[in-house]
Design an enzyme around this catalytic site. Structure first.
Site, short mmCIF file in Angstrom:
data_model
loop_
_atom_site.label_atom_id
_atom_site.label_comp_id
_atom_site.label_asym_id
_atom_site.label_seq_id
_atom_site.Cartn_x
_atom_site.Cartn_y
_atom_site.Cartn_z
N PRO A 155 -11.92 -3.78 -26.90
CA PRO A 155 -11.29 -3.48 -28.19
C PRO A 155 -10.07 -2.59 -27.99
O PRO A 155 -10.14 -1.58 -27.30
CB PRO A 155 -12.38 -2.73 -28.96
CG PRO A 155 -13.66 -3.03 -28.24
CD PRO A 155 -13.30 -3.29 -26.82
N GLU A 156 -8.96 -3.01 -28.55
CA GLU A 156 -7.75 -2.21 -28.50
C GLU A 156 -7.42 -1.77 -29.93
O GLU A 156 -8.21 -1.98 -30.84
CB GLU A 156 -6.60 -3.02 -27.87
CG GLU A 156 -6.91 -3.40 -26.42
CD GLU A 156 -5.75 -4.07 -25.71
OE1 GLU A 156 -4.61 -3.95 -26.18
OE2 GLU A 156 -5.99 -4.71 -24.68
N ARG A 158 -22.67 -3.02 -22.98
CA ARG A 158 -22.36 -2.36 -21.71
C ARG A 158 -22.50 -0.85 -21.79
O ARG A 158 -22.29 -0.16 -20.79
CB ARG A 158 -20.97 -2.79 -21.25
CG ARG A 158 -20.94 -4.31 -21.02
CD ARG A 158 -19.59 -4.79 -20.61
NE ARG A 158 -19.19 -4.27 -19.31
CZ ARG A 158 -18.05 -4.56 -18.72
NH1 ARG A 158 -17.19 -5.36 -19.32
NH2 ARG A 158 -17.75 -4.06 -17.55
N ARG A 218 11.19 7.78 -13.89
CA ARG A 218 9.86 7.44 -13.36
C ARG A 218 9.85 6.06 -12.73
O ARG A 218 10.48 5.12 -13.21
CB ARG A 218 8.81 7.50 -14.48
CG ARG A 218 8.73 8.89 -15.10
CD ARG A 218 7.55 9.03 -16.02
NE ARG A 218 6.29 8.87 -15.30
CZ ARG A 218 5.10 8.97 -15.87
NH1 ARG A 218 5.01 9.23 -17.16
NH2 ARG A 218 3.99 8.82 -15.17
#
Ligand SMILES: [Zn+2]
Length: 272
Positions: A2-3, A112, A153
């Site tokens: 799930p995002e 899970r 970066r």
């Protein structure tokens, strides 16, 4: 996993049932989630009234008169509202029981056991919540913000997007989708992407998240059912999980980035 869109869809589905409801009980069948559900949490919650149901990144915040419950769906968890007669399955660690006639239960399914149910008196200062970067769908997020965070970066842009301290809630699926939409190679060094491309990327992130939330809205009716798994939007994905399938723009086979824990997918022709 799930995002942000799945969690936001969950929030929208749960809020009408939970807002203003009184908590009658917490039934815990399995305490051992990612962090154990605190002993005595049920006692603390009984009789409390729920205020708003909010979200920060991938965390749901269920506000009480004092403090909030922090919920996380883990790797494959879901929350749904069931009536009193629906028996729990073997992977349903807890029910938050809402008073009423009939009573309703907010039931987590978490095969899970990577989910979480935590209580915090000051949720926005909680160590899981406080370090999160801005919400991508709220003011403060945009191309200039991303570019500023990326300056100098060498980290791959996809990894930058997956860092919740940079931007909250964008996981692997939608990071890949947004990079495709913006035409940016997921492995490109974050510090070597120009201002215009960052504007395009920020717009793409907002667009893919918004589309996924809109699509999830169509599943909201399931929240009152016994098997309401909130929307996952596989049908709309342009690159994620499509290794070897033709790019929807140029028909070049989609490539899977190798050597990373979380798979990356991109079109070698459309993304530079
Ligand atoms: Zn392509």
């Amino acid at each position: 996993m799930p995002e942000l869109p799945e969690v936001e869809t969950t929030r929208r589905g749960l809020a009408p049932w939970m807002r203003g409801a009184r908590i009658a009980d917490l039934v815990v069948r399995e305490r051992r989630l990612r962090w154990p559900i605190a002993a005595g949490l049920g006692k603390r919650l009984r009789g409390r009234t729920i205020g708003d149901v909010g979200r920060r990144g991938k965390y749901l915040l269920v506000f009480l008169e004092d403090g909030a419950l922090i919920m996380h769906l883990g790797m494959s968890g879901s929350l749904r509202v069931v009536g009193p007669d629906v028996p729990p399955g073997p992977w349903d660690p807890f029910d938050l029981v809402l008073a009423g006639d009939p009573e309703r239960r907010v039931r987590m399914r978490d095969p899970r056991r990577f989910g979480a149910l935590l209580y915090s008196k000051d949720p926005l200062s909680h160590p899981l919540i406080a370090p999160l970067g801005p919400e991508p769908l709220e003011p403060g997020f945009g191309g200039a913000f991303l570019r500023d965070r990326a300056r100098g970066r060498t980290i791959a842009i996809r990894d930058l997007l997956l860092n919740g301290r940079i931007v909250a809630g964008v996981g692997n699926i939608y990071a890949n989708e947004a990079l495709f939409e913006a035409g940016i190679h997921p492995g490109r060094a974050a510090g070597r992407i120009g201002a215009e491309r960052y504007d395009a990327l920020a717009s793409a992130i907002v667009a893919v998240l918004s589309r996924a939330i809109a699509a999830g809205g169509t599943t909201l009716k399931d929240f009152a059912g016994s098997d309401g798994r909130p929307g996952y939007f596989q049908g709309q994905l342009q690159v994620y999980g499509r290794e070897g399938a033709p790019c929807l723009r140029c028909a070049t086979p989609i490539v899977r980035l190798s050597g990373t824990a979380r798979s990356g997918y991109y079109c070698p022709r459309c993304q530079r």
